[in-house]
Write an enzyme that holds these catalytic residues in place. Structure first.
Site, PDB file in Angstrom:
ATOM      1  N   ASN A   1       0.852  -1.186   0.000  1.00 22.90           N
ATOM      2  CA  ASN A   1       0.000   0.000   0.000  1.00 22.90           C
ATOM      3  C   ASN A   1       0.897   1.248   0.000  1.00 22.90           C
ATOM      4  OD1 ASN A   1      -1.460   2.245   0.989  1.00 22.90           O
ATOM      5  ND2 ASN A   1      -3.077   0.885   1.680  1.00 22.90           N
TER       6      ASN A   1
ATOM      7  N   ASP B   1      -0.065   4.455  -0.196  1.00 22.96           N
ATOM      8  CA  ASP B   1      -0.774   5.691   0.158  1.00 22.96           C
ATOM      9  C   ASP B   1       0.115   6.727   0.829  1.00 22.96           C
ATOM     10  OD1 ASP B   1      -3.216   4.722  -0.713  1.00 22.96           O
ATOM     11  OD2 ASP B   1      -3.831   4.023   1.270  1.00 22.96           O
ATOM     12  N   HIS B   2       0.984   6.242   1.722  1.00 24.90           N
ATOM     13  CA  HIS B   2       1.691   7.214   2.553  1.00 24.90           C
ATOM     14  C   HIS B   2       2.885   7.868   1.856  1.00 24.90           C
ATOM     15  CE1 HIS B   2      -1.200   6.760   5.572  1.00 24.90           C
ATOM     16  NE2 HIS B   2      -1.019   5.458   5.642  1.00 24.90           N
TER      17      HIS B   2
ATOM     18  N   ARG C   1       3.594  18.944   1.541  1.00 24.42           N
ATOM     19  CA  ARG C   1       4.160  20.159   0.961  1.00 24.42           C
ATOM     20  C   ARG C   1       3.407  20.665  -0.267  1.00 24.42           C
ATOM     21  NH1 ARG C   1       9.317  22.083   2.491  1.00 24.42           N
ATOM     22  NH2 ARG C   1       9.083  22.130   4.737  1.00 24.42           N
TER      23      ARG C   1
ATOM     24  N   HIS D   1      -5.679   3.384  -1.422  1.00 25.07           N
ATOM     25  CA  HIS D   1      -6.983   3.701  -0.826  1.00 25.07           C
ATOM     26  C   HIS D   1      -7.337   5.130  -1.211  1.00 25.07           C
ATOM     27  CE1 HIS D   1      -9.533   3.883   3.146  1.00 25.07           C
ATOM     28  NE2 HIS D   1     -10.241   4.143   2.066  1.00 25.07           N
TER      29      HIS D   1
ATOM     30  N   ARG E   1      -9.416   7.826  -0.629  1.00 21.60           N
ATOM     31  CA  ARG E   1     -10.369   8.186   0.420  1.00 21.60           C
ATOM     32  C   ARG E   1     -11.265   9.317  -0.046  1.00 21.60           C
ATOM     33  NH1 ARG E   1      -8.809   6.145   5.886  1.00 21.60           N
ATOM     34  NH2 ARG E   1     -10.603   7.317   6.575  1.00 21.60           N
TER      35      ARG E   1
ATOM     36  N   ARG F   1      -7.019  12.433   1.196  1.00 19.36           N
ATOM     37  CA  ARG F   1      -5.921  12.889   2.058  1.00 19.36           C
ATOM     38  C   ARG F   1      -4.580  12.305   1.645  1.00 19.36           C
ATOM     39  NH1 ARG F   1      -7.606   9.845   7.582  1.00 19.36           N
ATOM     40  NH2 ARG F   1      -9.597  10.718   6.951  1.00 19.36           N
ATOM     41  N   HIS F   2      -4.582  11.172   0.939  1.00 21.69           N
ATOM     42  CA  HIS F   2      -3.287  10.692   0.414  1.00 21.69           C
ATOM     43  C   HIS F   2      -3.377  10.514  -1.106  1.00 21.69           C
ATOM     44  CE1 HIS F   2      -5.329   7.044   1.851  1.00 21.69           C
ATOM     45  NE2 HIS F   2      -4.962   7.262   3.088  1.00 21.69           N
TER      46      HIS F   2
ATOM     47  N   GLU G   1      -8.679   0.105  -2.616  1.00 23.31           N
ATOM     48  CA  GLU G   1      -9.489   0.091  -1.395  1.00 23.31           C
ATOM     49  C   GLU G   1     -10.481   1.234  -1.501  1.00 23.31           C
ATOM     50  OE1 GLU G   1      -5.962  -1.611   1.511  1.00 23.31           O
ATOM     51  OE2 GLU G   1      -6.665   0.448   1.762  1.00 23.31           O
TER      52      GLU G   1
ATOM     53  N   THR H   1      -7.163   6.209  10.367  1.00 19.99           N
ATOM     54  CA  THR H   1      -6.989   5.098   9.447  1.00 19.99           C
ATOM     55  C   THR H   1      -8.223   4.222   9.586  1.00 19.99           C
ATOM     56  OG1 THR H   1      -5.546   3.267   8.811  1.00 19.99           O
ATOM     57  CG2 THR H   1      -5.667   3.765  11.164  1.00 19.99           C
ATOM     58  N   THR H   2      -8.246   3.110   8.849  1.00 19.70           N
ATOM     59  CA  THR H   2      -9.437   2.269   8.879  1.00 19.70           C
ATOM     60  C   THR H   2      -9.439   1.499  10.190  1.00 19.70           C
ATOM     61  OG1 THR H   2      -9.142   2.077   6.506  1.00 19.70           O
ATOM     62  CG2 THR H   2     -10.742   0.617   7.511  1.00 19.70           C
TER      63      THR H   2
ATOM     64  N   GLU I   1     -10.644  -9.808   3.494  1.00 18.32           N
ATOM     65  CA  GLU I   1      -9.362  -9.427   4.106  1.00 18.32           C
ATOM     66  C   GLU I   1      -9.627  -9.208   5.589  1.00 18.32           C
ATOM     67  OE1 GLU I   1      -6.863  -6.644   2.041  1.00 18.32           O
ATOM     68  OE2 GLU I   1      -6.107  -5.826   3.933  1.00 18.32           O
TER      69      GLU I   1
ATOM     70  N   HIS J   1      -3.264  -4.681   7.941  1.00 23.66           N
ATOM     71  CA  HIS J   1      -3.373  -3.523   8.836  1.00 23.66           C
ATOM     72  C   HIS J   1      -2.432  -3.674  10.022  1.00 23.66           C
ATOM     73  CE1 HIS J   1      -4.850   0.035  10.819  1.00 23.66           C
ATOM     74  NE2 HIS J   1      -5.460   0.315   9.695  1.00 23.66           N
ATOM     75  N   GLY J   2      -1.529  -2.710  10.122  1.00 30.34           N
ATOM     76  CA  GLY J   2      -0.631  -2.656  11.271  1.00 30.34           C
ATOM     77  C   GLY J   2       0.481  -3.696  11.248  1.00 30.34           C
TER      78      GLY J   2
ATOM     79  N   GLY K   1       1.233  -1.333   4.362  1.00 34.43           N
ATOM     80  CA  GLY K   1       1.547  -0.006   3.852  1.00 34.43           C
ATOM     81  C   GLY K   1       2.367   0.868   4.774  1.00 34.43           C
ATOM     82  N   HIS K   2       1.750   1.338   5.852  1.00 35.22           N
ATOM     83  CA  HIS K   2       2.344   2.394   6.663  1.00 35.22           C
ATOM     84  C   HIS K   2       3.750   2.038   7.123  1.00 35.22           C
ATOM     85  CE1 HIS K   2       3.026   4.731  10.373  1.00 35.22           C
ATOM     86  NE2 HIS K   2       2.451   5.688   9.672  1.00 35.22           N
TER      87      HIS K   2
HETATM   88  N1  PXP Z   1      -5.647  -3.410   4.209  1.00 30.15           N
HETATM   89  C1  PXP Z   1      -6.646  -2.514   4.246  1.00 30.15           C
HETATM   90  C2  PXP Z   1      -8.001  -2.936   3.799  1.00 30.15           C
HETATM   91  C3  PXP Z   1      -6.407  -1.183   4.654  1.00 30.15           C
HETATM   92  O1  PXP Z   1      -7.422  -0.302   4.687  1.00 30.15           O
HETATM   93  C4  PXP Z   1      -5.085  -0.808   4.994  1.00 30.15           C
HETATM   94  C5  PXP Z   1      -4.771   0.605   5.338  1.00 30.15           C
HETATM   95  O2  PXP Z   1      -5.566   1.110   6.274  1.00 30.15           O
HETATM   96  C6  PXP Z   1      -4.086  -1.780   4.955  1.00 30.15           C
HETATM   97  C7  PXP Z   1      -4.395  -3.082   4.558  1.00 30.15           C
HETATM   98  C8  PXP Z   1      -2.664  -1.461   5.290  1.00 30.15           C
HETATM   99  O3  PXP Z   1      -2.541  -1.121   6.621  1.00 30.15           O
HETATM  100  P1  PXP Z   1      -1.150  -0.520   7.126  1.00 30.15           P
HETATM  101  O4  PXP Z   1      -0.964   0.781   6.417  1.00 30.15           O
HETATM  102  O5  PXP Z   1      -1.363  -0.379   8.586  1.00 30.15           O
HETATM  103  O6  PXP Z   1      -0.084  -1.523   6.767  1.00 30.15           O
END
Ligand code: PXP
Length: 246
Positions: free
Chosen positions: A10, A12-13, A21, A46, A48, A52-53, A73, A103-104, A154, A197-198, A219-220
């Protein structure tokens, strides 16, 4: 060895940092190319509601240029449905979305929202898009996904990640069992289970070891770690840890 476990990255970030910036650096498309070179199996974004990203123009570029399958997403809204149907990504993962959250924060209530989700899932499937529902690892939600005819779920691993951070050993074991049982139940019923996630270098392996899981979306942490070791190395290291856990 168990079946192959795919890594969806992911990005996004990368866009979050760019947006801080307002210019065009760092470019998410450059991240796509690095993920491709580093052995990622998919690109996840994602879009949104508040952009935002990732923005619409990012999605245009990614859909036009990415070599890897794209997983979009999306919230279950008419706006996002129209965007998904226009772009026809490989996959769409329906996530709950509230504007104020960072976040989600929890899974989709696929059971409670059946009537709202059913036409959206059907229209995505009819367009040839692989639909996934981002849910808590619970039997009730898997049964709801079956009724919605979603081919993929998921599982939200946010609770697991928090328990690891809290050093709550029994809690971690309980949560791993919850994800493992849910993955087995989904697979037994013909639904492909994913998780995300996480997830981090420290906590990914017990999740990656769950044999029915086919894909992790991360992702993050990967983008954060890229600040220190580079995105290519960040993705490679995650891939190596996932493979070693299988
Ligand atoms: N899967 C889904 C469905 C998500 O919405 C996200 C981001 O919120 C992720 C995976 C990735 O999560 P993370 O950025 O915490 O790795």
């Amino acid at each position: 060895m168990n079946q192959m476990l795919r890594l969806g990255v992911n990005i996004d970030h990368v866009a979050t940092i760019r947006n801080a910036r307002g210019g065009d650096h760092p470019d998410p498309m450059r991240a796509v190319r690095i993920v491709e070179a580093a052995g990622g199996d998919g690109i996840t974004v994602h879009l949104r509601e508040d952009r935002r990203h990732i923005r619409d123009t990012d999605l245009d570029a990614i859909m036009a240029q990415a070599q890897l399958p794209v997983n979009l997403e999306m919230a279950a809204t008419e706006e996002m449905l129209a965007i998904a149907l226009r772009h026809k990504p490989h996959a769409a993962c329906i996530v709950p979305e509230r504007r104020e959250e960072r976040t989600t924060e929890g899974g989709l209530d696929a059971a409670g929202q059946h009537n709202h989700l059913a036409p959206i899932v059907t229209r995505l499937l009819d367009a040839g898009i692989r639909v996934s529902l981002f849910i808590e690892p619970e039997a009730q939600q898997i049964e709801a996904a079956m009724r919605l005819r979603a081919p993929v779920v998921e599982f939200h691993t946010g609770r697991y990640a928090h328990l690891v951070l809290d050093n709550d050993g029994p809690g971690v074991e309980r949560e791993l069992k919850r994800v493992g049982d849910a993955a087995a139940l989904a697979a037994k019923n013909g639904i492909e289970p994913h998780a995300g996630h996480g997830l981090t270098f420290e906590n990914v392996q017990p999740i990656a070891a769950i044999p029915q899981l086919a894909e992790l979306n991360i992702g993050h942490y990967l983008v954060g770690e890229a600040i220190f070791i580079g995105l290519e190395e960040s993705v490679r290291r995650m891939r190596t840890l996932m493979d070693a856990a299988r």
